[in-house]
Design a protein around this motif. Structure first.
Motif, PDB file in Angstrom:
ATOM      1  N   HIS A  48      -5.733   4.605  11.532  1.00 45.31           N
ATOM      2  CA  HIS A  48      -7.163   4.439  11.788  1.00 45.31           C
ATOM      3  C   HIS A  48      -7.536   3.002  12.158  1.00 45.31           C
ATOM      4  O   HIS A  48      -8.150   2.762  13.191  1.00 45.31           O
ATOM      5  CB  HIS A  48      -7.979   4.894  10.577  1.00 45.31           C
ATOM      6  N   ASP A  49      -7.170   2.049  11.314  1.00 50.02           N
ATOM      7  CA  ASP A  49      -7.641   0.680  11.506  1.00 50.02           C
ATOM      8  C   ASP A  49      -6.831  -0.115  12.514  1.00 50.02           C
ATOM      9  O   ASP A  49      -7.362  -1.016  13.155  1.00 50.02           O
ATOM     10  CB  ASP A  49      -7.663  -0.067  10.168  1.00 50.02           C
ATOM     11  N   LEU A  92      -4.295   4.134   6.961  1.00 54.91           N
ATOM     12  CA  LEU A  92      -4.811   2.799   7.279  1.00 54.91           C
ATOM     13  C   LEU A  92      -4.274   2.327   8.626  1.00 54.91           C
ATOM     14  O   LEU A  92      -5.030   1.845   9.470  1.00 54.91           O
ATOM     15  CB  LEU A  92      -4.416   1.815   6.171  1.00 54.91           C
ATOM     16  N   VAL A 135       0.869  -1.183   0.000  1.00 55.88           N
ATOM     17  CA  VAL A 135       0.000   0.000   0.000  1.00 55.88           C
ATOM     18  C   VAL A 135       0.908   1.236   0.000  1.00 55.88           C
ATOM     19  O   VAL A 135       1.798   1.336   0.843  1.00 55.88           O
ATOM     20  CB  VAL A 135      -0.925   0.011   1.236  1.00 55.88           C
ATOM     21  N   PHE A 162      -5.046  -2.870   0.294  1.00 59.57           N
ATOM     22  CA  PHE A 162      -4.628  -3.871   1.277  1.00 59.57           C
ATOM     23  C   PHE A 162      -5.340  -5.194   1.015  1.00 59.57           C
ATOM     24  O   PHE A 162      -4.721  -6.254   0.995  1.00 59.57           O
ATOM     25  CB  PHE A 162      -4.930  -3.366   2.697  1.00 59.57           C
ATOM     26  N   LEU A 207      -8.216   6.463   3.015  1.00 60.07           N
ATOM     27  CA  LEU A 207      -8.497   5.266   3.812  1.00 60.07           C
ATOM     28  C   LEU A 207      -9.244   4.237   2.978  1.00 60.07           C
ATOM     29  O   LEU A 207      -8.909   3.044   3.001  1.00 60.07           O
ATOM     30  CB  LEU A 207      -9.312   5.635   5.056  1.00 60.07           C
ATOM     31  N   ARG A 208     -10.225   4.690   2.235  1.00 56.18           N
ATOM     32  CA  ARG A 208     -10.993   3.773   1.395  1.00 56.18           C
ATOM     33  C   ARG A 208     -10.087   3.090   0.371  1.00 56.18           C
ATOM     34  O   ARG A 208     -10.110   1.876   0.209  1.00 56.18           O
ATOM     35  CB  ARG A 208     -12.125   4.525   0.689  1.00 56.18           C
ATOM     36  N   ARG A 239      -1.174   6.475   1.808  1.00 55.58           N
ATOM     37  CA  ARG A 239      -2.446   5.842   2.188  1.00 55.58           C
ATOM     38  C   ARG A 239      -2.226   4.852   3.334  1.00 55.58           C
ATOM     39  O   ARG A 239      -3.085   4.685   4.184  1.00 55.58           O
ATOM     40  CB  ARG A 239      -3.078   5.181   0.976  1.00 55.58           C
ATOM     41  N   ARG A 240      -1.064   4.179   3.346  1.00 51.45           N
ATOM     42  CA  ARG A 240      -0.770   3.205   4.409  1.00 51.45           C
ATOM     43  C   ARG A 240      -0.791   3.866   5.778  1.00 51.45           C
ATOM     44  O   ARG A 240      -1.299   3.304   6.739  1.00 51.45           O
ATOM     45  CB  ARG A 240       0.599   2.574   4.169  1.00 51.45           C
ATOM     46  N   ALA A 251      -6.826   2.751   0.522  1.00 49.52           N
ATOM     47  CA  ALA A 251      -5.848   1.911   1.222  1.00 49.52           C
ATOM     48  C   ALA A 251      -6.458   0.564   1.603  1.00 49.52           C
ATOM     49  O   ALA A 251      -5.812  -0.481   1.478  1.00 49.52           O
ATOM     50  CB  ALA A 251      -5.332   2.624   2.477  1.00 49.52           C
ATOM     51  N   ARG A 252      -7.700   0.591   2.051  1.00 48.90           N
ATOM     52  CA  ARG A 252      -8.368  -0.674   2.396  1.00 48.90           C
ATOM     53  C   ARG A 252      -8.523  -1.567   1.176  1.00 48.90           C
ATOM     54  O   ARG A 252      -8.318  -2.781   1.253  1.00 48.90           O
ATOM     55  CB  ARG A 252      -9.733  -0.398   3.021  1.00 48.90           C
TER      56      ARG A 252
END
Length: 149
Positions: A107-108, A104, A96, A139, A132-133, A100-101, A135-136
């Motif tokens: 947050h996650d 992620l 990622v 991932f 985030l979207r 963006r990583r 990156a998810r």
């Protein structure tokens, strides 16, 4: 540090570097702000420097998908499964893009509220959610690809 792309062999050096930066900049800390959001850009900057240094030192940019982690799991089979899962997560995170990583991870994994992330990274909330979207999705795609490689 590892989740931000620092190689396992470099983590101790990076942590020491963070400590040195903190000792120089401690007077700048505004106690009305969260320590976590003040500290994160410092950690991120040190991690970025370590990644660049590692990239320059290595003629080939291999992804370190295996973590050397002490695991207190009582059963060897479970320990192997946990190491494989960790390696999968690290390998997928490495795929990622860093801008963006970082969102992620914050947050996650670290469960930092999106508002704090946007403030810390000095970006718009909509930009943070968009990253985030993406990156998810990246991932998830990386996790699905890794076992087949």
């Amino acid at each position: 540090m590892r989740r931000l792309g620092v190689q396992p062999a470099d983590i101790e050096d990076a942590a020491h570097e963070v400590y040195l930066v903190l000792s120089r900049r401690w007077d700048e800390y505004d106690q009305t702000r969260s320590l976590r959001t003040w500290l994160f850009p410092i950690v991120f900057g040190v991690a970025s420097s370590q990644r660049r240094r590692h990239w320059r030192e290595c003629s080939h940019a291999n992804t370190d998908a295996e973590l050397e982690v002490e695991d207190p799991a009582p059963h060897p089979e479970r320990a192997v499964q946990l190491r494989q899962m960790r390696a999968l997560v690290v390998s997928a995170l490495d795929r990622v893009p860093i801008k963006r990583r970082v969102i992620l991870v914050m947050h996650d994994i670290d469960q930092v509220p999106m508002r704090e992330i946007a403030l810390t990274l000095e970006i718009n909330m909509f930009t943070a959610y968009s990253r985030l979207r993406k990156a998810r999705l990246e991932f998830r795609a990386a996790v699905e690809r890794v076992p087949h490689e």
